[in-house]
Scaffold this active site. Structure first.
Site, PDB file in Angstrom:
ATOM      1  CG  ASP A 274      37.229  40.780  48.897  1.00  0.00           C
ATOM      2  OD1 ASP A 274      37.975  39.823  49.175  1.00  0.00           O
ATOM      3  OD2 ASP A 274      36.444  41.292  49.713  1.00  0.00           O
ATOM      4  CG  HIS A 275      41.814  35.964  45.735  1.00  0.00           C
ATOM      5  ND1 HIS A 275      40.958  35.096  45.106  1.00  0.00           N
ATOM      6  CD2 HIS A 275      43.048  35.601  45.319  1.00  0.00           C
ATOM      7  CE1 HIS A 275      41.632  34.243  44.362  1.00  0.00           C
ATOM      8  NE2 HIS A 275      42.908  34.535  44.466  1.00  0.00           N
TER       9      HIS A 275
END
Length: 400
Positions: free
Chosen positions: A369-370
């Site tokens: 998850d950036h």
């Protein structure tokens, strides 16, 4: 004479594809009668007739793309003069035209019947066209016999009262999209549409680990290589806690888990299940190996309960035994990352002394998850994981 032009319909569109002509050369038309339909990037638009008269020319074929301002159709309106009136003409002029034609209502009806004009909104026509339904065959239930969107959907579903002829659907076999399969689909859809996924790819030299495992087997210790993967990843997660976390959007905090509960993606005849092996960081490799096999077997036998698949903090998907060289796995909700381990194969590798040797290389990928972690952190995390597998003696220093 009156030219019917593709006028500016807004939305920033400057071209459209001709999808349908409602008239042909020689047809008599009335004011505001739809003549042609065009599809732009954003909408379907009908161009109505600016005048009453006879169609004398159609300049383009169905399927051609035209730009705004292009004359599409020519109408002989009896004036002998060329006019380029469009539906955007002044209201007074348009009203005058309607007034001239209003007394002869019966003529309008005859004109309509001469070309079997079906009343329907552009979107309704598009729905019919997308489902290969001939809108001319649908009995409209709207005002004046207008075909409604509901009429089209009834025709799609095979309603005999709504349509006299529909396209027969090809025979197919079906699989119910319910239960676990639907739940998997719903969860994956939510994940991929709400989490900005980034996938980092790398490779691992498993030569020394596989040799160590072979030696253990000779001594009577049969340990799955996945047990080593699980131990290595929990050590790396303890040092890089951002990947053992979840984003609490409601409270605007990232919650770092103090425990390592690892989900094991398991392919079953009911779909992909993810049982959770708890407190992996507190177990040695022998315990991990035993509990992992028990949990996987329960998944295959359909004996998992809801609690067996809850509270995972990180997930591993080992697709190596099946094959494949790379993938972009989808993150499980409430987690930050998922690791996929791919096929191991013998590969010629250039060593540090520039010698070429055959090594057992495995590809791996990490989706994260950036919003929670950055690319640099993912490289540092996977580097540590790789180091522990390539030098299993270092892993011994971290064992419980």
């Amino acid at each position: 004479m009156a030219d019917v032009k593709f006028h500016d319909i807004g939305e920033g569109m400057n071209e459209g594809e001709i999808t349908t002509y409602f008239v042909k050369i020689g047809d008599e038309v009335a004011v505001d009668q739809p003549l042609v339909e065009l599809q732009t990037d954003k909408m379907v638009a009908e161009i109505p007739s600016p005048a009453a008269g006879k169609i004398t020319a159609i300049h383009f074929k169905k399927g051609e793309v035209v730009t705004v301002g292009t004359a599409l159709i020519e109408i002989d309106d009896g004036t002998g003069k060329v006019s380029d009136e469009t539906p955007s003409a002044p209201k007074k002029k348009k009203a005058a035209q309607q007034k001239r034609t209003k007394p002869d209502q019966n003529k309008d009806k005859l004109v309509s019947s001469s070309y079997n004009r079906i009343l329907a909104a552009p979107y309704t026509r598009k729905v019919a066209r997308d489902h290969d339904i001939d809108i001319e065959e649908i009995k409209g239930t709207g005002p004046g016999g207008r075909v409604t969107e509901e009429d089209v959907h009834n025709a799609i579903e095979g309603g005999t009262e709504s349509v006299s002829r529909t396209v027969k659907e090809p025979e197919t076999d079906t699989i119910p999209y319910t239960g676990i399969r639907k739940q998997i689909g719903d969860n994956l859809t939510k994940s991929i549409t709400t989490i900005p996924h980034v996938t980092h790819f790398d490779e691992v030299d498993l030569t020394d680990l596989l040799e160590f495992r072979r030696q253990l087997k000779q001594e009577g210790e049969s340990v799955s290589v996945v047990a080593f993967f699980l131990k290595a990843v929990t050590i790396a997660l303890k040092e890089h806690r951002i990947f053992n976390a979840h984003l609490d959007e409601e409270n605007n905090v990232i919650r770092l888990s103090k425990s390592c509960h690892i989900g094991l993606a398991t392919n079953t005849d009911k779909g992909l299940l993810v049982p959770v092996l708890r407190d992996v960081d507190q177990k040695n490799i022998r315990q991990i190996n035993m509990e992992m096999k028990e949990l996987t077997q329960q998944a295959l036998d359909g004996k998992l309960n809801a609690g067996d698949m809850k509270d995972g903090t990180f997930t591993i998907s080992n697709v190596g035994p099946i094959g494949g060289t790379g993938a972009t796995p989808i993150i499980n909700q409430q987690q930050t990352a998922i690791m996929a381990l791919h096929k191991t194969k013998k590969t010629p590798v250039v060593l540090e002394n520039d010698e070429i040797a055959v090594r057992q290389m495995m590809n791996m990928s990490l989706s994260f998850d950036h919003r929670v972690a950055d690319g640099v952190a993912s490289v540092e995390f996977t580097n540590r994981f790789i180091e522990l597998l390539e030098k299993p003696n270092k892993m011994l220093l971290e064992l419980v």
